[in-house]
Design a protein around this motif. Sequence first.
Motif, PDB file in Angstrom:
ATOM      1  N   UNK A   1      25.824 -21.280  -4.655  1.00 38.00           N
ATOM      2  CA  UNK A   1      24.933 -20.155  -4.937  1.00 38.00           C
ATOM      3  C   UNK A   1      24.043 -20.520  -6.112  1.00 38.00           C
ATOM      4  N   UNK A   2      22.738 -20.346  -5.941  1.00 37.80           N
ATOM      5  CA  UNK A   2      21.781 -20.536  -7.031  1.00 37.80           C
ATOM      6  C   UNK A   2      21.016 -19.238  -7.211  1.00 37.80           C
ATOM      7  N   UNK A   3      20.828 -18.852  -8.450  1.00 41.43           N
ATOM      8  CA  UNK A   3      20.094 -17.630  -8.760  1.00 41.43           C
ATOM      9  C   UNK A   3      18.916 -18.018  -9.642  1.00 41.43           C
ATOM     10  N   UNK A   4      17.729 -17.812  -9.105  1.00 33.33           N
ATOM     11  CA  UNK A   4      16.496 -18.249  -9.755  1.00 33.33           C
ATOM     12  C   UNK A   4      15.598 -17.035  -9.931  1.00 33.33           C
ATOM     13  N   UNK A   5      15.727 -16.364 -11.064  1.00 30.07           N
ATOM     14  CA  UNK A   5      14.960 -15.140 -11.270  1.00 30.07           C
ATOM     15  C   UNK A   5      15.435 -14.069 -10.299  1.00 30.07           C
ATOM     16  N   UNK A   6      14.525 -13.589  -9.473  1.00 27.91           N
ATOM     17  CA  UNK A   6      14.885 -12.576  -8.484  1.00 27.91           C
ATOM     18  C   UNK A   6      15.301 -13.190  -7.153  1.00 27.91           C
ATOM     19  N   UNK A   7      15.223 -14.503  -7.016  1.00 26.26           N
ATOM     20  CA  UNK A   7      15.561 -15.175  -5.758  1.00 26.26           C
ATOM     21  C   UNK A   7      16.993 -15.705  -5.811  1.00 26.26           C
ATOM     22  N   UNK A   8      17.696 -15.540  -4.705  1.00 26.43           N
ATOM     23  CA  UNK A   8      19.034 -16.112  -4.574  1.00 26.43           C
ATOM     24  C   UNK A   8      19.020 -17.132  -3.445  1.00 26.43           C
ATOM     25  N   UNK A   9      19.713 -18.238  -3.668  1.00 22.66           N
ATOM     26  CA  UNK A   9      19.776 -19.333  -2.700  1.00 22.66           C
ATOM     27  C   UNK A   9      21.240 -19.610  -2.382  1.00 22.66           C
ATOM     28  N   UNK A  10      21.543 -19.732  -1.091  1.00 21.01           N
ATOM     29  CA  UNK A  10      22.907 -20.018  -0.655  1.00 21.01           C
ATOM     30  C   UNK A  10      22.869 -21.237   0.268  1.00 21.01           C
TER      31      UNK A  10
END
Length: 312
Positions: A267-276
Motif C-alpha cells: 500500500x502506498x499513500x501519496x497525498x490523496x491517492x492510494x496505490x495497491x
Amino acid sequence: MSVLRYLHMDVFAATPGGGNHLGVVIGADDWSAEEMQRFARWTALVETTFLLPPTEPNASYRVRIFMPHKEIPFAGHPSIGSAHAVLACGVAQPRDGVLWQECGAGVLPIRVEGHDAERELLLQSPPSRIVATGHEAHPLLASTLAGVEPGALPPALIDGGRRWWLTELADEASLRAWQPDHAAIGALAQASDSMGLCVFARSMHADYQLAVRAFPAGVGVVEDPASGAANGLIAAYIAHAEPHGLLSHGYRVSQGREVGHDARLVARIDGTATWIGGRSHTVVDGSLDWITRDVSAAHVVKASAELLAGLG
C-alpha cells in the motif's frame, strides 16, 4: 472455434501458490459478453479477465472482468494480474513507468516498478467515500462483530470501486484466531449492498505492518486470500483517519494465511491517492481452444439436414 492465449496467474503471492488465482484471456476481441461469461463460468475462478484493444485514446489496453455469474466494473487483483499479463505478452508497454488500464471504473494508472521476478505493479484505487461510520452505523453490525475486541479506528462502510465494511481489530493474534459468523456477514452484506466485511489489525512483524482478512459474502465467497480493492479502501480509510500516523505514507500487508495462502500486498499513500499492488507470477501460459458458438445437438442435426438437402 478460436485458439487464443490463456494465462493462469498467481497474484500477490509472497510464496509460490500463496496469492489469488486469476485467468486471463488474450485475443478474444470478437467474443460477445455472453461468450465471455460462459467461459468465466466454466473456469469457476472468482474472476476471469479478457484483454482487449482500448477504446479510450489515452488507455494502454482495455480489460473486462467476469465473475462466474456476472461482469463487474473493477476489482483489484484482476487488475494487477491483467497488467502483469499485458507486460508478459507484449500487449502494451508502460509510458513513463505507467500502464493505463481501461475498465468499467474508468481509465486507471498502474505503476510499473522493477523488472522480471522483482517487478511490482501498483494500481491507483478509484476515489472512495465514507458512507457510514461507527459501531451503530448499521443494525446488523453489532451481531456481526459480537465478541470482537475493536482497534483504534471505528467500523466504516467505504465505497470506492467496490463497497466494503471495514473494521480494525485490537491485535494481529485476535484477527488470525477469529472465527466469524459467516451467515451474519452475509446478512450484513445483503442488507447494505456491500461485498461484505474486511477486518485488519496492525502488526510489528518485520515483513508487514498490517494483517488483513476479507469475507466477501456478498458475492458468495467465504474468505478471500488476497483482496486488492478492499486493501485500497483500507489504505484510503487510514489516510483519512490518521493523516500523520505511522501508516500514513504506506505499508505492507499480509493476507490469506487462514485459508492456506500467503499473500503480500503493498500500500502506498501519496497525498490523496492510494496505490495497491504487489508481485504476480504466471503459473500456466498456453493456448485456449474454446468453441464460442452454440454447437448443441439440435444445431448439428439442422446443419446435417441442410448438407444432405444440398447434396440431393
